[in-house]
Design an enzyme around this catalytic site. Structure first.
Site, PDB file in Angstrom:
ATOM      1  N   SER A  99       0.851  -1.185   0.000  1.00 24.25           N
ATOM      2  CA  SER A  99       0.000   0.000   0.000  1.00 24.25           C
ATOM      3  C   SER A  99       0.884   1.232   0.000  1.00 24.25           C
ATOM      4  O   SER A  99       1.905   1.271   0.697  1.00 24.25           O
ATOM      5  CB  SER A  99      -0.902   0.004   1.242  1.00 24.25           C
ATOM      6  N   HIS A 103       2.536  12.035  -1.077  1.00 25.22           N
ATOM      7  CA  HIS A 103       2.108  13.428  -0.953  1.00 25.22           C
ATOM      8  C   HIS A 103       3.207  14.335  -1.497  1.00 25.22           C
ATOM      9  O   HIS A 103       4.253  14.504  -0.865  1.00 25.22           O
ATOM     10  CB  HIS A 103       1.831  13.782   0.514  1.00 25.22           C
ATOM     11  N   HIS A 113      -2.617   7.305  -4.541  1.00 22.61           N
ATOM     12  CA  HIS A 113      -2.740   6.129  -3.677  1.00 22.61           C
ATOM     13  C   HIS A 113      -2.772   4.895  -4.565  1.00 22.61           C
ATOM     14  O   HIS A 113      -3.385   4.897  -5.631  1.00 22.61           O
ATOM     15  CB  HIS A 113      -4.024   6.216  -2.853  1.00 22.61           C
ATOM     16  N   VAL A 116      -2.384  -3.065  -3.568  1.00 18.94           N
ATOM     17  CA  VAL A 116      -2.691  -4.393  -4.107  1.00 18.94           C
ATOM     18  C   VAL A 116      -2.535  -5.389  -2.968  1.00 18.94           C
ATOM     19  O   VAL A 116      -1.613  -5.284  -2.161  1.00 18.94           O
ATOM     20  CB  VAL A 116      -1.790  -4.773  -5.303  1.00 18.94           C
ATOM     21  N   HIS A 182     -20.023  12.257   4.037  1.00 13.91           N
ATOM     22  CA  HIS A 182     -20.360  13.382   4.912  1.00 13.91           C
ATOM     23  C   HIS A 182     -20.129  14.732   4.233  1.00 13.91           C
ATOM     24  O   HIS A 182     -20.623  15.754   4.714  1.00 13.91           O
ATOM     25  CB  HIS A 182     -19.571  13.301   6.222  1.00 13.91           C
ATOM     26  N   GLY A 265      -5.500  -5.312  14.907  1.00 14.77           N
ATOM     27  CA  GLY A 265      -4.320  -5.184  15.755  1.00 14.77           C
ATOM     28  C   GLY A 265      -3.045  -4.982  14.977  1.00 14.77           C
ATOM     29  O   GLY A 265      -1.963  -5.361  15.429  1.00 14.77           O
ATOM     30  N   GLY A 266      -3.153  -4.395  13.806  1.00 15.61           N
ATOM     31  CA  GLY A 266      -1.975  -4.151  12.969  1.00 15.61           C
ATOM     32  C   GLY A 266      -1.067  -3.082  13.550  1.00 15.61           C
ATOM     33  O   GLY A 266      -1.334  -2.494  14.601  1.00 15.61           O
ATOM     34  N   ARG A 267       0.003  -2.807  12.830  1.00 18.61           N
ATOM     35  CA  ARG A 267       1.025  -1.861  13.289  1.00 18.61           C
ATOM     36  C   ARG A 267       0.583  -0.438  12.937  1.00 18.61           C
ATOM     37  O   ARG A 267       0.581  -0.038  11.784  1.00 18.61           O
ATOM     38  CB  ARG A 267       2.356  -2.201  12.616  1.00 18.61           C
TER      39      ARG A 267
END
Length: 307
Positions: A99, A103, A113, A116, A182, A265-267
């Site tokens: 991922s 910027h 962005h 895969v 939104h 619970g990823g980093r």
């Protein structure tokens, strides 16, 4: 729990090579270098696995460019991964992907962005279920017709071998997904996006994912080269920082990838590498009618066919 070992290793090798190719190309354009941060989550934690986060910050072309590879296993699929597959709720899983979010410093260069990924889970009948996802999308601050057409043309051409329906379908999916409900506003000019994809079998679906990953540099780098040296001032910079706020809002409020990472619970540091380094919000800011800033809202953000 793993899928067939050779399949997993083939996907892993591809993703690691893709990360290396992309970061090498970006470093060459920027003149800076990526910090490589390898990480491991040990068995016994909610999630276990490993990955490599690569980040370039403060460069002359890219203010922040993050590109992460991760390969994790967990005991239970989080809710964000099973909203379309309720029969797999709570199933053990394995996930891997690359991922990135880049910027740029110059407001005339769009943020980009790309992601895969592969996800595998064991169903209630003991059968392994494996699916792919991915896509890329462009978020300009100042719109250029030729950039939008180029980006979408590369996306279309990459998907052409997999059927005439794929680009229009994945383009519409991208428009639907990268939408700030939104704000009633698109995040950018879109691209392609697909998820829960397994309709072409393992090899065909994996090839579709690879086609998207391999097309990324062709889609984005010519735009960077065209725009990176355009002169700009405080007005353009202020609008860039304001519009970056929309990026933050989408990623934190709506993005399934962010939710998946946090829920499983990823980093956290790697999950949030997509955040811009500087951003601003303003109350009910409205661009002047007829300005280049207003044109972003009237010509570029509304959904349209670019090719």
């Amino acid at each position: 729990m793993t899928t067939a070992h050779s399949n997993v290793q083939n996907v892993r090798r591809y993703l690691q090579d893709l990360q290396q190719r992309i970061t090498d190309a970006i470093a060459a354009i920027d003149g800076g270098s990526f910090l490589a941060d390898a990480w491991h989550k040990e068995p016994g934690e909610l999630l276990q696995g490993n990955g490599l986060t690569k980040i370039l910050e403060g460069g002359p072309v890219f203010e922040r460019a993050g590109c992460g590879f991760s390969h994790v296993q967990g005991p239970r699929l989080p809710p964000s991964a099973t909203q379309h597959r309720p029969e797999l709720a709570g199933a053990p899983f394995e996930a891997m992907g690359v991922s990135l979010v880049f910027h740029p410093r110059n407001p005339y260069v769009p943020t980009v962005h790309m992601n895969v990924r592969m996800l595998a889970a064991k169903g209630p009948d003991g059968q392994e279920v494996c699916w792919f996802g991915g896509g890329m999308d462009l978020t300009p601050y100042y719109g250029f017709e030729e950039d939008a057409v180029h980006f979408h043309t590369v996306c279309r051409d990459a998907l052409q071998p997999f059927g005439e329906d794929k680009y229009p379908r994945f383009k519409a999916w991208c428009d639907e997904y990268f939408f700030l409900k939104h704000r009633n506003e698109q995040r950018g000019i879109g691209g392609v996006f697909f998820d829960d994809f397994s309709e072409l079998g393992f090899e065909g679906s994996f090839s579709t994912m690879r086609a998207v990953g391999d097309a990324f540099l062709t889609a984005y780098l010519p735009i960077v080269e065209r725009r990176k040296a355009l002169s700009h001032g405080e007005r353009e910079r202020a609008f860039q920082l304001y519009r970056r706020g929309r990026y933050v809002e989408f990623n934190l409020v709506w993005d399934r990838g962010t939710h998946f990472g946090l829920q499983s619970g990823g980093r956290t540091e790697s999950i949030l590498l997509s955040m811009p380094p500087l951003v601003s919000w303003a109350y009910q800011q409205q661009p002047a009618p007829g300005s280049a800033e207003a044109e972003l809202y009237t010509r570029f953000l509304p959904r349209r066919d670019w090719i």
